[in-house]
Scaffold this motif. Sequence first.
Motif, short mmCIF file in Angstrom:
data_model
loop_
_atom_site.label_atom_id
_atom_site.label_comp_id
_atom_site.label_asym_id
_atom_site.label_seq_id
_atom_site.Cartn_x
_atom_site.Cartn_y
_atom_site.Cartn_z
N UNK A 92 0.68 -1.18 -0.01
CA UNK A 92 -0.20 -0.09 0.03
C UNK A 92 0.72 1.21 0.01
N UNK A 93 1.93 1.21 0.76
CA UNK A 93 2.93 2.51 0.68
C UNK A 93 3.51 2.62 -0.72
N UNK A 94 3.97 1.40 -1.28
CA UNK A 94 4.56 1.47 -2.78
C UNK A 94 3.52 2.10 -3.39
N UNK A 95 2.21 1.41 -3.57
CA UNK A 95 1.04 1.97 -4.44
C UNK A 95 0.93 3.47 -4.11
N UNK A 96 0.91 3.83 -3.14
CA UNK A 96 0.49 5.45 -2.82
C UNK A 96 1.60 6.08 -3.54
N UNK A 97 3.08 5.64 -3.26
CA UNK A 97 4.13 6.53 -3.90
C UNK A 97 3.83 6.38 -5.42
N UNK A 98 3.63 5.49 -6.15
CA UNK A 98 3.62 5.38 -7.48
C UNK A 98 2.28 6.21 -7.90
N UNK A 120 -7.58 9.42 -6.57
CA UNK A 120 -8.51 8.30 -6.02
C UNK A 120 -7.78 7.06 -5.41
N UNK A 121 -6.72 6.51 -6.11
CA UNK A 121 -5.93 5.54 -5.71
C UNK A 121 -4.85 5.91 -4.43
N UNK A 122 -4.33 7.17 -4.55
CA UNK A 122 -3.60 7.49 -3.34
C UNK A 122 -4.38 7.72 -2.34
N UNK A 123 -5.85 8.20 -2.21
CA UNK A 123 -6.56 8.13 -1.09
C UNK A 123 -7.02 6.72 -0.75
N UNK A 124 -7.29 6.02 -1.44
CA UNK A 124 -7.49 4.64 -1.06
C UNK A 124 -6.17 3.95 -0.41
N UNK A 125 -4.94 3.95 -0.95
CA UNK A 125 -3.77 3.14 -0.18
C UNK A 125 -3.58 4.09 1.09
N UNK A 126 -3.78 5.31 0.94
CA UNK A 126 -3.56 6.00 2.24
C UNK A 126 -4.39 5.43 3.48
N UNK A 127 -5.54 5.25 3.09
CA UNK A 127 -6.44 4.76 3.92
C UNK A 127 -6.28 3.30 4.49
N UNK A 128 -5.87 2.64 3.41
CA UNK A 128 -5.58 1.13 3.66
C UNK A 128 -4.19 1.15 4.43
N UNK A 129 -3.38 2.03 4.30
CA UNK A 129 -2.04 2.12 5.03
C UNK A 129 -2.30 2.51 6.55
N UNK A 130 -2.91 3.39 6.81
CA UNK A 130 -3.61 3.75 8.18
C UNK A 130 -4.29 2.51 8.81
N UNK A 131 -5.00 1.74 8.21
CA UNK A 131 -5.76 0.62 8.69
C UNK A 131 -4.70 -0.59 9.08
#
Length: 135
Positions: A92-98, A120-131
């Motif tokens: 998720x961190x890698x996906x957020x950065x990309x 949208x993908x940044x938001x989704x991966x940021x939320x998933x990283x927090x979880x």
Amino acid sequence: MYEPIRTKSVHSTMAGPPSDFPHRTREEELDIQLAGHLAALLAVTDELRALTPSTDLDAAATRLAEQVTRLRGGRTPVRAPLTAGREPAALHERAHAVAGRALLVAASRADTAAAILAAERMDAHAAATELTTAG
């Protein structure tokens, strides 16, 4: 003392005729960069789908593949087989950065569809990283 130059210079000069060397426009370069970032995001999304299947990730993968195909002039992206690899938090961190890199290039080339998808993908991966880090 020196041997005379017998071949044409590989460097273009302002005084000489225009070079026949193929050059890409800024728009073409940005298309290539954006397609590359979105393809990388698609690869990470596919890895995440193998670890934690969800309809959100399936829909995101489909939309990413459509954008990469559009940017590559109809050539579909190569998809990796779904295999579980790394830990979901790292993915998720890698996906957020990309996705962030894709958003920068999409904004630079004024590609609204790709920019919205990347955001949208940044938001989704940021939320998933927090979880995943909170749990």
